[in-house]
Design an enzyme around this catalytic site. Structure first.
Site, short mmCIF file in Angstrom:
data_model
loop_
_atom_site.label_atom_id
_atom_site.label_comp_id
_atom_site.label_asym_id
_atom_site.label_seq_id
_atom_site.Cartn_x
_atom_site.Cartn_y
_atom_site.Cartn_z
N GLY A 1 26.89 -1.99 20.84
CA GLY A 1 26.61 -2.75 22.04
C GLY A 1 25.24 -2.48 22.64
N ARG A 2 24.33 -1.89 21.87
CA ARG A 2 22.98 -1.67 22.38
C ARG A 2 22.27 -3.02 22.57
NH1 ARG A 2 22.86 1.57 17.67
NH2 ARG A 2 23.25 3.77 18.00
N LYS B 1 25.80 -3.35 9.85
CA LYS B 1 25.51 -4.00 11.13
C LYS B 1 26.02 -5.44 11.18
CE LYS B 1 24.19 -1.86 13.65
NZ LYS B 1 24.98 -0.83 14.42
#
EC number: 2.8.2.-
Length: 422
Positions: free
Chosen positions: A374-375, A167
């Protein structure tokens, strides 16, 4: 002598013209069959090459699920609630190293997941296949694949690996690097040095795309950075390999990690519950993988035992979003590549909140990462954000000293702004 005498008699009775025609006929027949044989050989080779072309560099094996939770449970106390002595502060790092094996507060939902590991693994694998555009093959399918001929390159072990962090922006970096004509990379994550090492280097090499002279073979598996055995294993394979680490504000990274897990398992507890062993006392659960990954200094220490800093390049995940061309220029220099990937290859997508790739001459819609990127982050209590920043600060300072780079994460007062993205 009798044989030669009979031969002389035979040749004397047979006209020389007939002998010449007979010899010529044999020669033409031999030439005809030779040409046919060459044609069949050429046709077979052409089919062989064609089959080789069908193999894409994205071919790899099944993507394995990340372990998101640990059984260890050593925690940290917020300095607001407990006053530490200088000696206790020096032992903070050691307590993280020795945290495994102590579980005094395993929540019920975590114990229950052991009974459903098999079903979750299958679900995660299916989700992973939907997230990636690349595809994977089974062992039997790979064995049926024909290697490309020497004219189309050969499979080599990687000369550079993106080893972390999860991430942090590793997928964005890999996709940008794959635009470069001198970079060939595996699409999916091989997980060789942490999960498939027993399969051997030949298995690992078969996952790699074929490369030509002057091209670099690469792969990326973010979990390598936090795997204790990975540094030694990679060093054994190639001690001169180049390592790339994409790092990001550990607080934002932890929230992004949680957001990804939440999208797959909506039933998990809130971020605040998982981050603390006892929120009232400020006891932070550093054993939770989402938080443990962000203690970069501890993980880097293991890698520096085998590799010098000159073989490592640290990419700022934040700068990769606001200035992708600038970060890519540094990465290309580190890999010894020409600066071909420039600002002409990027377009900022306001909806997703990060750059998308496009070809300079292409006026069509830019190619962005999948729906899993892109959450929008869930809303986190600002007090929790503040405590986590305070928790990470000494480890960040140590990381800055080790790398010689100041990522200025302490300047980010609000790590959970509305625009924060996964």
């Amino acid at each position: 002598m009798a044989f030669w005498s009979s031969t002389s008699v035979f040749t004397s009775k047979v006209p020389r013209k007939i002998l010449f025609m007979f010899t010529l006929s044999l020669s033409v027949t031999y030439l005809f069959y030779s040409l046919m044989s060459c044609y069949n050989s050429f046709q077979f080779q052409e089919n062989y090459v064609y089959q080789g072309r069908l193999v894409t560099e994205e071919t790899t094996f099944v993507t394995l699920r990340e372990k998101l939770y640990s059984s260890s449970s050593q925690g940290y106390l917020d300095e607001e609630f407990v006053e530490r002595t200088a000696t206790e502060q020096s032992l903070a790092i050691s307590s993280v190293r020795n945290s495994a094996g102590i579980d005094e507060r395993t929540p019920a939902w975590a114990r229950a997941q052991a009974a459903t590991t098999s079903s979750l693994s299958r679900a995660a694998a299916a989700a992973g296949e939907r997230e990636h555009l690349e595809f994977s093959t089974t062992d039997s399918e790979l064995r049926r694949v024909v290697n490309c001929t020497s004219d189309y390159g050969e499979k080599k072990l990687p000369q550079a690996i993106i080893i972390g962090v999860k991430k942090g922006g590793t997928r964005a970096l890999l996709e940008a690097l794959r635009v470069h004509p001198d970079v060939r990379a595996v699409g999916n994550e091989p997980h060789f040095f942490d999960r498939n090492y027993e399969k051997g280097l030949d298995w690992y090499r078969e996952l790699m795309p074929s490369t030509l002279e002057g091209q670099i073979t690469m792969e990326k598996t973010p979990s390598y950075f936090v795997t204790n055995s990975a540094p030694k294993r990679i060093h054994t394979m190639a001690r001169d390999i180049k390592l790339i680490i994409v790092v990001r504000n550990p607080v934002t990274r932890a929230i992004s990690d949680y957001t990804q897990t939440l999208s797959k398992r909506p039933e998990i507890p809130t971020f605040e519950v998982l981050a603390f062993k006892n929120r009232t006392l400020g006891l932070i659960d550093a054993s939770w993988s989402a938080l443990r990954i962000g203690i970069y200094a501890l993980h880097l220490e293991s890698w520096m035992q085998y590799f010098p800093l000159s073989q490592m390049h640290f990419v700022s995940g934040e700068r990769l979003i606001v200035d992708p061309a600038g970060e890519m220029a540094k990465v290309q220099d580190f890999l010894g590549l020409k600066r071909i990937v420039t600002d002409k290859h990027f377009y900022f997508n306001k909806t997703k909140g990060f750059p998308c790739l496009k070809k300079p001459e292409d006026s069509s819609t830019p190619r962005c990462l999948g729906k899993s990127k892109g959450r929008t982050h869930p809303k986190i209590d600002p007090d929790v954000i503040r405590r986590l920043h305070k928790f990470y600060k000494p480890f960040n300072m140590m990381f800055y000293q080790m790398t010689g780079q100041n990522f200025q994460w302490e300047l980010e007062e609000d790590g959970n702004s509305p625009g924060s993205r996964d």
